[in-house]
Design a protein around this motif. Sequence first.
Motif, PDB file in Angstrom:
ATOM      1  N   SER A 367       0.836  -1.208   0.000  1.00 37.42           N
ATOM      2  CA  SER A 367       0.000   0.000   0.000  1.00 37.42           C
ATOM      3  C   SER A 367       0.868   1.254   0.000  1.00 37.42           C
ATOM      4  CB  SER A 367      -0.929  -0.006   1.218  1.00 37.42           C
ATOM      5  OG  SER A 367      -1.815  -1.104   1.184  1.00 37.42           O
ATOM      6  N   ALA A 368       1.914   1.231   0.830  1.00 32.49           N
ATOM      7  CA  ALA A 368       2.790   2.394   0.908  1.00 32.49           C
ATOM      8  C   ALA A 368       3.534   2.618  -0.406  1.00 32.49           C
ATOM      9  CB  ALA A 368       3.784   2.207   2.055  1.00 32.49           C
ATOM     10  N   GLY A 369       4.093   1.548  -0.965  1.00 34.53           N
ATOM     11  CA  GLY A 369       4.836   1.700  -2.207  1.00 34.53           C
ATOM     12  C   GLY A 369       3.973   2.216  -3.339  1.00 34.53           C
ATOM     13  N   LEU A 370       2.765   1.680  -3.472  1.00 32.70           N
ATOM     14  CA  LEU A 370       1.870   2.128  -4.535  1.00 32.70           C
ATOM     15  C   LEU A 370       1.447   3.577  -4.322  1.00 32.70           C
ATOM     16  CD1 LEU A 370       0.317   1.356  -7.073  1.00 32.70           C
ATOM     17  CD2 LEU A 370      -1.545   0.528  -5.606  1.00 32.70           C
ATOM     18  N   SER A 371       1.134   3.945  -3.086  1.00 33.22           N
ATOM     19  CA  SER A 371       0.710   5.313  -2.797  1.00 33.22           C
ATOM     20  C   SER A 371       1.808   6.322  -3.114  1.00 33.22           C
ATOM     21  CB  SER A 371       0.299   5.434  -1.326  1.00 33.22           C
ATOM     22  OG  SER A 371      -0.862   4.676  -1.062  1.00 33.22           O
ATOM     23  N   TYR A 372       3.029   6.011  -2.731  1.00 32.82           N
ATOM     24  CA  TYR A 372       4.121   6.948  -2.978  1.00 32.82           C
ATOM     25  C   TYR A 372       4.449   7.072  -4.467  1.00 32.82           C
ATOM     26  CZ  TYR A 372       5.319   8.187   1.779  1.00 32.82           C
ATOM     27  OH  TYR A 372       5.280   8.715   3.029  1.00 32.82           O
ATOM     28  N   ARG A 373       4.335   5.967  -5.192  1.00 32.01           N
ATOM     29  CA  ARG A 373       4.600   6.064  -6.623  1.00 32.01           C
ATOM     30  C   ARG A 373       3.535   6.918  -7.314  1.00 32.01           C
ATOM     31  NH1 ARG A 373       8.312   4.503  -4.801  1.00 32.01           N
ATOM     32  NH2 ARG A 373       8.636   6.716  -5.138  1.00 32.01           N
ATOM     33  N   VAL A 374       2.284   6.764  -6.916  1.00 34.00           N
ATOM     34  CA  VAL A 374       1.224   7.589  -7.494  1.00 34.00           C
ATOM     35  C   VAL A 374       1.415   9.043  -7.084  1.00 34.00           C
ATOM     36  CG1 VAL A 374      -1.263   8.033  -7.488  1.00 34.00           C
ATOM     37  CG2 VAL A 374      -0.414   5.689  -7.645  1.00 34.00           C
ATOM     38  N   ALA A 375       1.757   9.297  -5.826  1.00 34.21           N
ATOM     39  CA  ALA A 375       1.974  10.669  -5.358  1.00 34.21           C
ATOM     40  C   ALA A 375       3.127  11.331  -6.106  1.00 34.21           C
ATOM     41  CB  ALA A 375       2.236  10.672  -3.855  1.00 34.21           C
ATOM     42  N   TYR A 401       1.876   5.065   6.152  1.00 33.58           N
ATOM     43  CA  TYR A 401       2.561   4.543   4.972  1.00 33.58           C
ATOM     44  C   TYR A 401       4.031   4.948   4.968  1.00 33.58           C
ATOM     45  CZ  TYR A 401      -1.923   3.198   2.904  1.00 33.58           C
ATOM     46  OH  TYR A 401      -3.135   2.602   2.642  1.00 33.58           O
ATOM     47  N   GLU A 402       4.326   6.139   5.483  1.00 30.53           N
ATOM     48  CA  GLU A 402       5.722   6.559   5.553  1.00 30.53           C
ATOM     49  C   GLU A 402       6.490   5.678   6.537  1.00 30.53           C
ATOM     50  OE1 GLU A 402       8.277  10.713   5.836  1.00 30.53           O
ATOM     51  OE2 GLU A 402       6.087  10.723   5.815  1.00 30.53           O
ATOM     52  N   LEU A 517      14.288   5.306   0.067  1.00 32.32           N
ATOM     53  CA  LEU A 517      14.782   3.999  -0.360  1.00 32.32           C
ATOM     54  C   LEU A 517      13.706   2.940  -0.172  1.00 32.32           C
ATOM     55  CD1 LEU A 517      17.146   2.234  -1.333  1.00 32.32           C
ATOM     56  CD2 LEU A 517      17.830   1.992   1.076  1.00 32.32           C
ATOM     57  N   GLY A 518      12.992   3.021   0.941  1.00 32.60           N
ATOM     58  CA  GLY A 518      11.934   2.048   1.202  1.00 32.60           C
ATOM     59  C   GLY A 518      10.835   2.090   0.170  1.00 32.60           C
ATOM     60  N   THR A 519      10.425   3.291  -0.248  1.00 31.88           N
ATOM     61  CA  THR A 519       9.346   3.386  -1.237  1.00 31.88           C
ATOM     62  C   THR A 519       9.762   2.779  -2.572  1.00 31.88           C
ATOM     63  OG1 THR A 519      10.008   5.601  -1.989  1.00 31.88           O
ATOM     64  CG2 THR A 519       8.478   5.477  -0.130  1.00 31.88           C
ATOM     65  N   TYR A 520      11.019   2.992  -2.958  1.00 33.48           N
ATOM     66  CA  TYR A 520      11.479   2.434  -4.229  1.00 33.48           C
ATOM     67  C   TYR A 520      11.708   0.924  -4.131  1.00 33.48           C
ATOM     68  CZ  TYR A 520      12.092   7.215  -5.839  1.00 33.48           C
ATOM     69  OH  TYR A 520      11.866   8.515  -6.205  1.00 33.48           O
ATOM     70  N   LEU A 521      12.227   0.475  -2.996  1.00 35.46           N
ATOM     71  CA  LEU A 521      12.445  -0.962  -2.829  1.00 35.46           C
ATOM     72  C   LEU A 521      11.129  -1.721  -2.800  1.00 35.46           C
ATOM     73  CD1 LEU A 521      15.345  -1.094  -0.204  1.00 35.46           C
ATOM     74  CD2 LEU A 521      15.458  -1.610  -2.649  1.00 35.46           C
ATOM     75  N   ILE A 522      10.101  -1.118  -2.220  1.00 36.52           N
ATOM     76  CA  ILE A 522       8.787  -1.766  -2.201  1.00 36.52           C
ATOM     77  C   ILE A 522       8.265  -1.924  -3.626  1.00 36.52           C
ATOM     78  CG2 ILE A 522       6.366  -1.471  -1.539  1.00 36.52           C
ATOM     79  CD1 ILE A 522       7.415  -0.076   1.008  1.00 36.52           C
ATOM     80  N   GLY A 523       8.362  -0.864  -4.414  1.00 31.78           N
ATOM     81  CA  GLY A 523       7.923  -0.959  -5.800  1.00 31.78           C
ATOM     82  C   GLY A 523       8.698  -2.009  -6.566  1.00 31.78           C
ATOM     83  N   LEU A 524      10.023  -2.038  -6.342  1.00 28.00           N
ATOM     84  CA  LEU A 524      10.848  -3.044  -7.002  1.00 28.00           C
ATOM     85  C   LEU A 524      10.456  -4.449  -6.558  1.00 28.00           C
ATOM     86  CD1 LEU A 524      13.267  -3.758  -8.811  1.00 28.00           C
ATOM     87  CD2 LEU A 524      14.743  -3.444  -6.798  1.00 28.00           C
ATOM     88  N   SER A 525      10.142  -4.604  -5.270  1.00 27.58           N
ATOM     89  CA  SER A 525       9.748  -5.916  -4.752  1.00 27.58           C
ATOM     90  C   SER A 525       8.450  -6.389  -5.388  1.00 27.58           C
ATOM     91  CB  SER A 525       9.601  -5.859  -3.232  1.00 27.58           C
ATOM     92  OG  SER A 525      10.816  -5.501  -2.625  1.00 27.58           O
ATOM     93  N   ALA A 526       7.499  -5.477  -5.564  1.00 28.18           N
ATOM     94  CA  ALA A 526       6.230  -5.853  -6.191  1.00 28.18           C
ATOM     95  C   ALA A 526       6.463  -6.318  -7.624  1.00 28.18           C
ATOM     96  CB  ALA A 526       5.258  -4.678  -6.154  1.00 28.18           C
ATOM     97  N   VAL A 527       7.336  -5.590  -8.357  1.00 27.67           N
ATOM     98  CA  VAL A 527       7.643  -5.994  -9.732  1.00 27.67           C
ATOM     99  C   VAL A 527       8.338  -7.352  -9.746  1.00 27.67           C
ATOM    100  CG1 VAL A 527       8.983  -5.416 -11.776  1.00 27.67           C
ATOM    101  CG2 VAL A 527       7.755  -3.622 -10.552  1.00 27.67           C
TER     102      VAL A 527
END
Length: 736
Positions: A367-375, A401-402, A517-527
Amino acid sequence: MVTELRVHGVTGSPAEDVLDRPLLRRVAGDTDAGFFRPRAEYGAVTGPGGAMLEAYRWGNLTAGAAARALWLLLLPFMLANVALWLRPATRPGPRAVIRALTRVYALSMTGSFALSFVQISMDLVGWQCAAVPRCLQDRWWLGLFADGFFATTSRRLALAALLPILAVAFLWFLGRRTWVRYEAFPAQTEGDGDGLAHPCFWNGKPLVGRLRSIHIAFAYGSLDAVLLGVLVPHDRDHDYGPAGYTLAVAVAAVLVLCVVAVTVTPVVDRDNPARWARPFTRLLSHLSVALTALVLGYALLARDPWPATGKMPVLGGTVTGLFAVQVVLMLVLGAVVLASRPRGTYLQGLAGPLIASAGLGVAAAFSAGLSYRVADYLDRRSRPSTPDYANWHPLQPPAAYEWAAGGFVLLLLLVVLVALIGGVPLVSRLRRNARAVTDADFPGGRGRDAGQARHVDHAVADARVTDHIGRMLVWVFIPAALAAVVATGFALAGRRPIRLAPSGSPAAEVISFAVNLGTYLIGLSAVLLVLVGVLAYRYQRFRRIVGVLWDLGTFWPRAAHPLAPPCYAERAVPELARRAAWLAAEQGGVILSGHSQGSVLAAATVLQLPPEARARTALLTYGSPLRRLYARFFPAYVSDALLEQVGAVLAQPRQELGQHTPRWVNLWRDTDPIGGPVASAAARDERLVDPPGFDMPPGDTVFPKVDGHSGYQLRPEFGAVISGLTADLTEPQVPA
């Protein structure tokens, strides 16, 4: 003639590979799960040991690569569902409490799913972005929010609410579609369903249908509550006030009824629910849909414009509050388990809370990774969190989320530390201990070729790492749980991580770096998670890792979370039992031959056989996780008593001895990271030396291959066991 009915494991192997025959025909079943035999016109219809060959291929029940990638994004739901089955064997009182807590937690995960889409669509787009001209600039697809009918704040929110409504509707469709395909397979519906030996254990359709209605109602109710939480305070002094309060009371009642419904026996009892349970749960889901339509209509009413500044009211507190409730549920669940577990339970019985907490962490991270990427996309910025925040007003997700983004970095650090501090010394110790196994199996081999000996040492040691993974997970879980409690406290107080340090200070720089770093790593993890799902059935390494975890999780009925990936065993076990009973009673006998996860299906099938088929049935398991994984992690359902029950069903009366001997043989290897001995009087364990030889064979250029978890049926010992079991099934029977 006796038939060897082979059941493959988690790799989803083609029937041609299972039988080692290129030309087959399907004799029963369909494309999802079918029974195959070699084509008689090409010969070789029997296998090692002389039994007729037949394979049951169930791999398509766990979906193809693309579908699995989609389901992996709902991994938190699967973990919440598995947590119900991980409970220790406890008394009825604590058992009921554990079930109730787990089901409430699973319900809250559905609420989190809905709120994550609410946050993206209603907060970031409908509230924050729509109020900032720079955000709307050059984005024609956001033009409806800028002017016209939807230009007012309440109508923008109503328009933005369509995305979460559609997301929940898609879950509803997916849950119903899999419900029809999996749970609807015919199974016995009478008896006590709490145990693998009971036929109606595999009849989950009624319960899943009731739970699905409750979860959908809770998801829509969560969405409605947030939207009304914004509108009702604004309408307090307007003519719309009474209507808003009425809708708010109705939505609150639905949410409370959902929580109560998943805890009361008349609704969630699988075998004997109240007659009113199904109509009541259907009413809840239909009422929630009607209320959502009314709430949207209420939001579309004409109102005086009012400015939308900052974050959307109510949502941040709701997200944080729900996360806090989930953390408390995990703590209470852990306390109940510790207080009621039998002595000697693996991981102190905390496997359920541990897995459920992992699901909570994955959900929060996604949820946090998706929210930050959209923001970031909407706000046209490259850094989600900057150390200089004094005069900074970007689009911003909730504080929870932060904290989740920063916590993801902490979790990765913990995993690395545990791997370095605990894992590396563990592997070194296991490799030293493995020398004794290699030297006993191949006397003098180390002197002839030290490199080959080390290779075998490493294979044995690496296989034994499985026995220590649980303890290492606990080392990660304890500090992570403490950090989650602290982070929840700060989030409830409205403190973002970045504001723990002065604006622009070096400490703020470090915190900002960790969060970003956490927001980008979360997005990378989902991919990567999606990529692993796609590659799982193409490459053996991915297939083994994903397959074991996936098929362990989807083996169990959806008794906690009805929107989790479907349970393939609810079709496979009844279907296997029907086929095996026919082969035993009408075709001369059957040997259920199960590899890996197939051995679990085969053992469960034995317990479903009618009495007239048991005397002509034998069981051969190889690479079986029954004792090594299932008995450890699912002690309430796979125990010594259950294994002895399987053996008792297959006990063979011997004429010459006047006693019973088991018709269950289990093959295992020291190099197998998944399978192991059954370690029960119910079965005869036979250890296979692996590799089959030490020295390079004459005329060959490579050393014998370490088979590990595969290739059992290619060994001579396999044929000898089949031959012996066939003889047992064909000799005259003695009354028990």
